[in-house]
Every structure is written in C-alpha cells, then in structure tokens.
Design a protein around this motif. Structure first.
Motif, mmCIF file in Angstrom:
data_model
loop_
_atom_site.group_PDB
_atom_site.id
_atom_site.type_symbol
_atom_site.label_atom_id
_atom_site.label_comp_id
_atom_site.label_asym_id
_atom_site.label_seq_id
_atom_site.Cartn_x
_atom_site.Cartn_y
_atom_site.Cartn_z
ATOM 1 N N CYS A 81 -3.997 -3.528 -8.694
ATOM 2 C CA CYS A 81 -3.076 -2.959 -7.714
ATOM 3 C C CYS A 81 -1.765 -3.732 -7.668
ATOM 4 O O CYS A 81 -0.686 -3.135 -7.517
ATOM 5 C CB CYS A 81 -3.727 -2.928 -6.339
ATOM 6 N N ALA B 66 -12.660 8.513 0.826
ATOM 7 C CA ALA B 66 -11.640 8.430 1.862
ATOM 8 C C ALA B 66 -11.139 7.009 2.085
ATOM 9 O O ALA B 66 -10.423 6.766 3.045
ATOM 10 C CB ALA B 66 -12.201 9.007 3.158
ATOM 11 N N LYS B 67 -11.516 6.085 1.237
ATOM 12 C CA LYS B 67 -11.076 4.712 1.427
ATOM 13 C C LYS B 67 -9.567 4.608 1.227
ATOM 14 O O LYS B 67 -8.975 5.310 0.418
ATOM 15 C CB LYS B 67 -11.788 3.784 0.451
ATOM 16 N N SER B 68 -8.972 3.701 1.949
ATOM 17 C CA SER B 68 -7.538 3.496 1.841
ATOM 18 C C SER B 68 -7.215 2.661 0.620
ATOM 19 O O SER B 68 -8.095 2.032 0.016
ATOM 20 C CB SER B 68 -7.024 2.772 3.094
ATOM 21 N N GLU B 69 -5.925 2.654 0.245
ATOM 22 C CA GLU B 69 -5.484 1.809 -0.858
ATOM 23 C C GLU B 69 -5.850 0.355 -0.589
ATOM 24 O O GLU B 69 -6.295 -0.372 -1.481
ATOM 25 C CB GLU B 69 -3.969 1.943 -1.056
ATOM 26 N N GLU B 70 -5.688 -0.068 0.649
ATOM 27 C CA GLU B 70 -5.982 -1.464 1.001
ATOM 28 C C GLU B 70 -7.444 -1.790 0.742
ATOM 29 O O GLU B 70 -7.770 -2.839 0.168
ATOM 30 C CB GLU B 70 -5.639 -1.706 2.469
ATOM 31 N N GLN B 71 -8.332 -0.895 1.133
ATOM 32 C CA GLN B 71 -9.761 -1.131 0.935
ATOM 33 C C GLN B 71 -10.126 -1.123 -0.544
ATOM 34 O O GLN B 71 -10.878 -1.985 -1.019
ATOM 35 C CB GLN B 71 -10.570 -0.064 1.679
ATOM 36 N N ARG C 151 -0.427 4.564 -5.542
ATOM 37 C CA ARG C 151 -1.408 5.621 -5.324
ATOM 38 C C ARG C 151 -2.708 5.179 -5.967
ATOM 39 O O ARG C 151 -2.771 4.963 -7.172
ATOM 40 C CB ARG C 151 -0.943 6.933 -5.949
ATOM 41 N N THR D 208 -7.128 5.753 -5.874
ATOM 42 C CA THR D 208 -8.307 6.439 -5.380
ATOM 43 C C THR D 208 -9.545 5.750 -5.937
ATOM 44 O O THR D 208 -9.482 5.016 -6.919
ATOM 45 C CB THR D 208 -8.351 7.927 -5.790
ATOM 46 N N PRO E 192 0.806 -1.224 0.000
ATOM 47 C CA PRO E 192 0.000 0.000 0.000
ATOM 48 C C PRO E 192 0.841 1.276 0.000
ATOM 49 O O PRO E 192 0.384 2.321 -0.471
ATOM 50 C CB PRO E 192 -0.825 -0.107 1.286
ATOM 51 N N ASP E 193 2.056 1.190 0.528
ATOM 52 C CA ASP E 193 2.915 2.365 0.589
ATOM 53 C C ASP E 193 3.609 2.655 -0.736
ATOM 54 O O ASP E 193 4.265 3.692 -0.880
ATOM 55 C CB ASP E 193 3.980 2.186 1.684
#
Length: 285
Positions: A88, A71-76, A12, A14, A8-9
């Motif tokens: 991903c 606002a969801k994270s990359e993981e979600q 990028r 969205t 995830p780091d």
C-alpha cells in the motif's frame, strides 16, 4: 527504500476471498496474467502449457467479471500484515508519481485497484491462483497479489529485501501505465496479426514495465537506501526467463521467452533507476 505511510484517500484497495475460485470472471487474459502464469509454472514445477490451457478453459466457461471483495477499509486491508503495508505504501507513492506525469501530458489517468487475495480469486481476466504470482489485469485495471508470494520470492528465488518487493508492485504498475497509454491494446492486436512475433512483443512489454519500475524509484533517489539497487537487480535476475528455465531443469529456449533474460531485465530496470526518465523506456525501437 524509505516510503512514507500510505494515505487511504489516495489508493484503491480491495480484499478478495481466500481459497478456491469463488464465482466466475470473464474477459481475456491480460498482459500480466498470461506471462506471470509462465513464471509461476516454471517456479513451481507446473507445465506452462497446461496452466495456460486451464486458465483459458476457465475463461470460456465464465461470463461477466465479478471480483470478490469484502467491506474492509483500505486501512484495515493495508494493515493486515507487513507485506500488505509495504504494498500500500508503494501503491500510494506510485500514484503520486505517475498521475502528475499523465496530467502534464494531458492524458486521462485512472488509478489502478490493488486486490489482495489468498489462494485463488477472480478478476476481469478470469480465475487466478497464487501459483501464477502477482499480475495486472487490463479490463478491470487491477493489480492482484497474494502476499505470500513475497516469502517465495525470498526463500525460493533468493530475492530478499523490501526493494525487491517494491519492484514487483512497481512492475505491475508499469503494465497499468502501458494500458492507459493504449500500448497494451496495440501490442495485443499486433500479436493476433503476427502470432510468430507474439513472444518477442511480450518480452518488450515486460522489459518496458521493468524500466518503468526503475523510473519510479529513480524519481525518488532521496528515499533509496544502500543496497536497494542490488536488491532490485537480484530480483530482476531471479525472474529472468533463462534463470527460471535453468532452475526448473529445462533447456534454455530464447524463442519461448515471455519476460526476457536475466541480463535484459536487469539492464532495463537499471536504465529506469539511473535515468528516472520514462522516455528512456522505449523497448520497441
């Protein structure tokens, strides 16, 4: 292709809103947008001229780009479904592959942002809808995809398998590489100065992006599984301009090609796969 799970780091991502065209977006149609509009039009039976005119009309009515995100994270976002996870994983691998090459060449590198959306969205290139297919937008360095496209790739175009889907993402990433190198801007300028050569130049851009997609995979031969190359070549053939025109019941007109013939797309993807060398992807000389 045996890709490891994304970090995830290192990516990028969205998620946009679904359905309709919420809000507005400005800028010009990017290299991915205009030509993918043609592919989507041919596949789904929409008149290409009408679709492009509509897109341009929407852009004239809009102002600053405002991609719709949540606002969801990359993981979600990446875990939303199997297609998102594949995308991903590929994005992570593509970043890890291309960034060191830019650093070695001492060229500034920015990671692209992967935008998931459903139905319609806005980007730095204006409004978009799923029928356009995946596209890359240079102004905001975004790769946009409605993952339902992969079902259409499989069921309508007969391009099955995970490598066919990886090829799609890698191709759009190839446009990002072109943008970072300044090639996109040079080609746009040349197209404006020589309109009669606009399509021919666009074809060269698309074939190079195909080659770059192959280069990425070629640099990871240890991850390629039996049948992967065939899946990629089948996908490249399925979205060749001549094949799309035939399937849409249209006569084949090479002068209107925007991506290249099936044979050309297969040849350049294969060149990238076999060489794993980005220097072998010069489609302009």
């Amino acid at each position: 292709m045996r890709l490891t799970r994304f970090d995830p780091d290192n990516i990028r991502v969205t998620g946009g809103s679904s359905g309709g065209f919420p809000g507005g977006g400005g800028g010009k149609l990017g290299c991915g947008t205009l030509v993918i509009a043609l592919i989507g039009a041919l596949v789904f039976g929409i008149d290409p001229g009408q679709m492009i005119g509509t897109l341009q009309g929407v852009q004239q009515q809009t102002s600053a780009p405002s991609p719709q995100t949540d606002a969801k994270s990359e993981e979600q976002l990446c875990s939303a479904n199997a297609y998102a996870l594949e995308s991903c994983n590929a994005l992570d691998s593509l970043n890890l592959t291309w960034q060191p090459l830019f650093e070695q060449a001492r060229i500034a590198f920015d990671q692209p942002t992967l935008h998931f959306y459903s139905g319609g969205t806005t980007s730095g290139c204006g409004a978009a809808e799923s029928a356009m297919g995946p596209f890359y937008c240079p102004p905001d360095q975004g790769i946009y995809i409605d993952t339902s496209f992969y079902d259409q790739l499989d069921k309508q175009l007969g391009a099955k398998g995970d490598f066919a889907r990886y090829y799609v993402i890698a191709h759009e990433y190839g446009h990002h590489v072109q943008s970072l190198l300044g090639l996109n801007a040079k080609v746009r300028k040349e197209q404006e100065q020589n309109p009669s050569q606009a399509n021919a130049l666009q074809v060269r851009m698309e074939l190079q992006a195909d080659c770059y997609a192959g280069v990425w995979a070629g640099k990871h031969r240890d991850l390629i599984e039996p049948g992967d190359m065939e899946e990629g070549l089948t996908a490249a053939s399925a979205i060749g301009d001549d094949t799309l025109m035939k399937n849409a019941g249209q006569s084949v007109n090479p002068e209107s090609f925007t991506h290249g013939s099936s044979a050309e797309r297969m040849r350049w993807l294969k060149r990238g796969l076999e060489t794993g060398n980005e220097d072998a992807c010069d489609t302009f000389t």
